[in-house]
Scaffold this motif. Structure first.
Motif, short mmCIF file in Angstrom:
data_model
loop_
_atom_site.label_atom_id
_atom_site.label_comp_id
_atom_site.label_asym_id
_atom_site.label_seq_id
_atom_site.Cartn_x
_atom_site.Cartn_y
_atom_site.Cartn_z
N ARG A 3 7.93 -1.63 -12.97
CA ARG A 3 8.64 -2.91 -13.05
C ARG A 3 8.38 -3.45 -14.44
NH1 ARG A 3 5.22 -7.64 -9.91
NH2 ARG A 3 3.20 -7.02 -10.71
N SER A 4 9.02 -4.57 -14.77
CA SER A 4 8.94 -5.01 -16.17
C SER A 4 7.50 -5.24 -16.62
CB SER A 4 9.79 -6.26 -16.38
OG SER A 4 9.62 -7.15 -15.31
N GLU A 5 6.62 -5.63 -15.70
CA GLU A 5 5.23 -5.90 -16.08
C GLU A 5 4.39 -4.64 -16.29
OE1 GLU A 5 6.93 -7.33 -13.75
OE2 GLU A 5 6.54 -9.49 -13.67
N GLY A 6 4.91 -3.48 -15.89
CA GLY A 6 4.12 -2.26 -16.10
C GLY A 6 4.33 -1.26 -14.99
N THR A 7 3.58 -0.15 -15.04
CA THR A 7 3.76 0.88 -14.02
C THR A 7 2.50 0.99 -13.17
OG1 THR A 7 2.87 2.64 -15.38
CG2 THR A 7 5.24 2.23 -15.57
N ARG A 8 2.67 1.65 -12.04
CA ARG A 8 1.56 1.77 -11.11
C ARG A 8 1.70 3.09 -10.34
NH1 ARG A 8 -0.96 -2.73 -7.27
NH2 ARG A 8 -1.78 -1.37 -5.67
N ALA A 9 0.62 3.84 -10.28
CA ALA A 9 0.65 5.09 -9.51
C ALA A 9 0.47 4.76 -8.04
CB ALA A 9 -0.45 6.02 -9.99
N ILE A 10 1.10 5.54 -7.19
CA ILE A 10 1.00 5.26 -5.75
C ILE A 10 0.88 6.60 -5.02
CG2 ILE A 10 3.50 5.10 -5.47
CD1 ILE A 10 2.90 2.76 -3.52
N ARG A 11 0.11 6.60 -3.95
CA ARG A 11 -0.19 7.85 -3.26
C ARG A 11 -0.40 7.59 -1.78
NH1 ARG A 11 -3.01 12.81 -4.30
NH2 ARG A 11 -4.59 13.23 -2.73
N ARG A 12 0.16 8.47 -0.96
CA ARG A 12 -0.04 8.38 0.49
C ARG A 12 -0.44 9.75 1.00
NH1 ARG A 12 0.66 3.05 2.27
NH2 ARG A 12 2.13 2.15 0.80
N VAL A 13 -1.37 9.76 1.90
CA VAL A 13 -1.77 11.03 2.52
C VAL A 13 -1.66 10.87 4.03
CG1 VAL A 13 -3.61 12.73 2.79
CG2 VAL A 13 -3.33 11.54 0.61
N LEU A 14 -0.97 11.78 4.67
CA LEU A 14 -0.91 11.81 6.13
C LEU A 14 -1.77 12.99 6.56
CD1 LEU A 14 2.97 11.51 6.59
CD2 LEU A 14 1.31 9.68 6.28
N GLN A 15 -2.74 12.69 7.39
CA GLN A 15 -3.70 13.73 7.72
C GLN A 15 -3.96 13.80 9.20
OE1 GLN A 15 -6.86 13.22 5.03
NE2 GLN A 15 -7.15 15.44 4.79
N ARG A 16 -4.18 15.03 9.65
CA ARG A 16 -4.45 15.22 11.07
C ARG A 16 -5.93 15.03 11.35
NH1 ARG A 16 -3.09 19.55 15.27
NH2 ARG A 16 -4.33 20.96 14.01
N ARG A 17 -6.21 14.19 12.34
CA ARG A 17 -7.60 14.01 12.73
C ARG A 17 -8.01 15.15 13.66
NH1 ARG A 17 -5.91 8.77 14.35
NH2 ARG A 17 -6.39 7.09 12.89
N GLU A 18 -9.32 15.24 13.91
CA GLU A 18 -9.81 16.33 14.78
C GLU A 18 -9.20 16.26 16.16
OE1 GLU A 18 -13.89 17.27 14.79
OE2 GLU A 18 -13.58 18.21 12.82
N ASN A 19 -8.94 15.03 16.64
CA ASN A 19 -8.39 14.89 17.99
C ASN A 19 -6.88 15.11 18.05
OD1 ASN A 19 -7.26 12.61 16.95
ND2 ASN A 19 -8.44 11.16 18.19
N GLY A 20 -6.29 15.53 16.92
CA GLY A 20 -4.88 15.88 16.93
C GLY A 20 -3.94 14.75 16.55
N THR A 21 -4.44 13.49 16.50
CA THR A 21 -3.58 12.39 16.08
C THR A 21 -3.51 12.35 14.55
OG1 THR A 21 -5.40 10.82 16.05
CG2 THR A 21 -4.16 11.02 18.12
N TRP A 22 -2.53 11.62 14.04
CA TRP A 22 -2.33 11.58 12.59
C TRP A 22 -2.67 10.21 12.05
CZ3 TRP A 22 -0.71 15.53 9.33
CH2 TRP A 22 -0.45 16.75 9.99
N GLN A 23 -3.22 10.20 10.83
CA GLN A 23 -3.48 8.92 10.20
C GLN A 23 -2.92 8.91 8.79
OE1 GLN A 23 -7.68 8.19 10.05
NE2 GLN A 23 -7.96 9.36 8.17
N ALA A 24 -2.49 7.73 8.37
CA ALA A 24 -1.94 7.57 7.02
C ALA A 24 -2.93 6.79 6.19
CB ALA A 24 -0.62 6.82 7.08
#
Ligand SMILES: Nc1ncnc2c1ncn2[C@@H]1O[C@H](COP(=O)(O)OP(=O)(O)O)[C@@H](O)[C@H]1O
Ligand SMILES: [Mg+2]
Length: 349
Positions: A76-97
């Protein structure tokens, strides 16, 4: 704001992708099931942590993958920003972001499911206005979650046939949080209405009068006491059913064209146009609230529209900042970046 680049690892049908979109209009075309909608979804998940077409995180990682990673750069005009998302499987099979949200990042998405705003049941309209209110007022989503928890607790008390004295403190809390929600929804509706009356005729090309209003069990009242009174009045039935029957979780929007309920009105094309206009009407208020323009994700937004209406819609869309627009057949738009999506890859057309 603009998204300068996107990298995907094992997101839907994208194994690896590195994509540098234009900061303005991006047209994504390609045959069916190649990854057009997935690409828009990826941009939305990267920016907001949520998908506009599913609440189930498990659907998003490539089949069989243990994780999906989305990274990018916001500008944006004020500057840039890095962004990252990880979706990962937990041991119990559910997913977390995981991944931090950028406070000024906003996405407005349109897809075929938005037809339900116009012709579906009240819950689709409540979801629509809550999404809009959340983009305008960051405190809306936490309040919504709090309200849901309060309702669950109050419903459990109703099911045990709790006395009026024991219910009273819950009524107070439900009414306080509920009234806050109603207030923000009303303000969101007012902001949308102001833009909708401009956008809809501009796109339809006809001087139709379009109206959107908030319909609440408390009418126009603004004090929590009004909701307390409504709860008290509903209590005998609520005790019988074991459910809270009045409050913002039962409110609705009225959407009218020339005074006629839009649900009963017109063709599918007209309903689609109205749904699209509702999304486009959000752009200006969200830009003002966030201090920067939202990214638009428009999935097959122009199909089923008449050619003249299409041109009008394109003009309106091009007035926004960064837009991703998918289409099954190539569109010719001067100044737009054209991309072909095929088999989980995106290439310049
Ligand atoms: N989690 C997933 N892993 C791998 N492939 C997926 C996943 N989810 C959907 N797909 C595939 O993605 C393709 C659909 O992509 P989509 O973006 O919806 O297509 P379109 O180009 O028609 O919009 C289908 O082939 C579907 O099988
Ligand atoms: Mg699609």
């Amino acid at each position: 704001m603009q998204i300068g680049c996107v990298q995907l690892l094992d997101f839907r049908n994208y194994r690896t992708l590195s994509y540098r979109p234009s900061g303005r209009l991006n047209l994504l075309t390609g045959r069916n099931a190649q990854g057009k909608t997935n690409a828009l979804e990826a941009v939305g998940v990267l920016l907001t942590g949520r998908s506009f077409r599913t609440t189930r995180l498990a659907e998003l990682p490539h089949w069989g993958a243990e994780a999906a990673v989305l990274t990018g750069e916001l500008q944006r005009s004020e500057g840039t920003r890095a962004i990252r998302r990880v979706l990962q499987r937990r041991e119990n099979g559910t997913w977390q972001a995981s991944g931090e949200s950028c406070p000024w990042a906003r996405v407005i998405a349109f897809g075929w499911q938005d037809l339900a705003i116009v012709h579906g049941g009240p819950s689709a309209r409540r979801a629509f206005i809550d999404g809009c209110a959340a983009r305008l007022y960051p405190s809306h989503l936490p309040a919504l979650l709090r309200y849901r928890r309060l309702l669950e607790q109050r419903n459990r008390m109703l099911q045990t046939r709790a006395s009026a004295e024991r219910l009273a403190p819950w009524d107070e809390q439900v009414a306080t949080v509920g009234m806050e929600m109603i207030d923000r929804r009303r303000r969101a509706v007012a902001a949308l209405h102001a833009e909708l009356t401009r956008v809809y005729p501009a796109v339809s090309g006809e001087p139709q009068k379009v109206q959107i209003g908030y319909r609440s069990v408390v009418g126009e009242a603004t004090e929590p006491a009004a909701l307390v009174a409504a709860l008290e009045q509903a209590r005998p039935v609520e005790l019988r059913r074991g459910q809270t029957l009045v409050g913002p979780h039962r409110d609705d929007l009225a959407i009218e064209l020339d005074g006629v309920d839009a649900r009963a009105f017109g063709s599918r094309g007209q309903q689609r146009l109205l749904a699209l206009a509702l999304r486009l009407a959000e752009v200006l208020p969200v830009t003002e609230a966030a201090g920067t323009a939202p990214v638009l994700l428009l999935d097959d937004a122009l199909s089923e529209l008449d050619p003249g209406v299409r041109d009008n819609a394109l003009r309106e869309i091009q007035a926004a900042e960064q837009v991703f627009l998918t289409s099954p057949e190539p569109l010719v738009v001067s100044g737009a970046a054209r991309w072909v999506v095929e088999g989980g890859g995106i290439a310049a057309a």
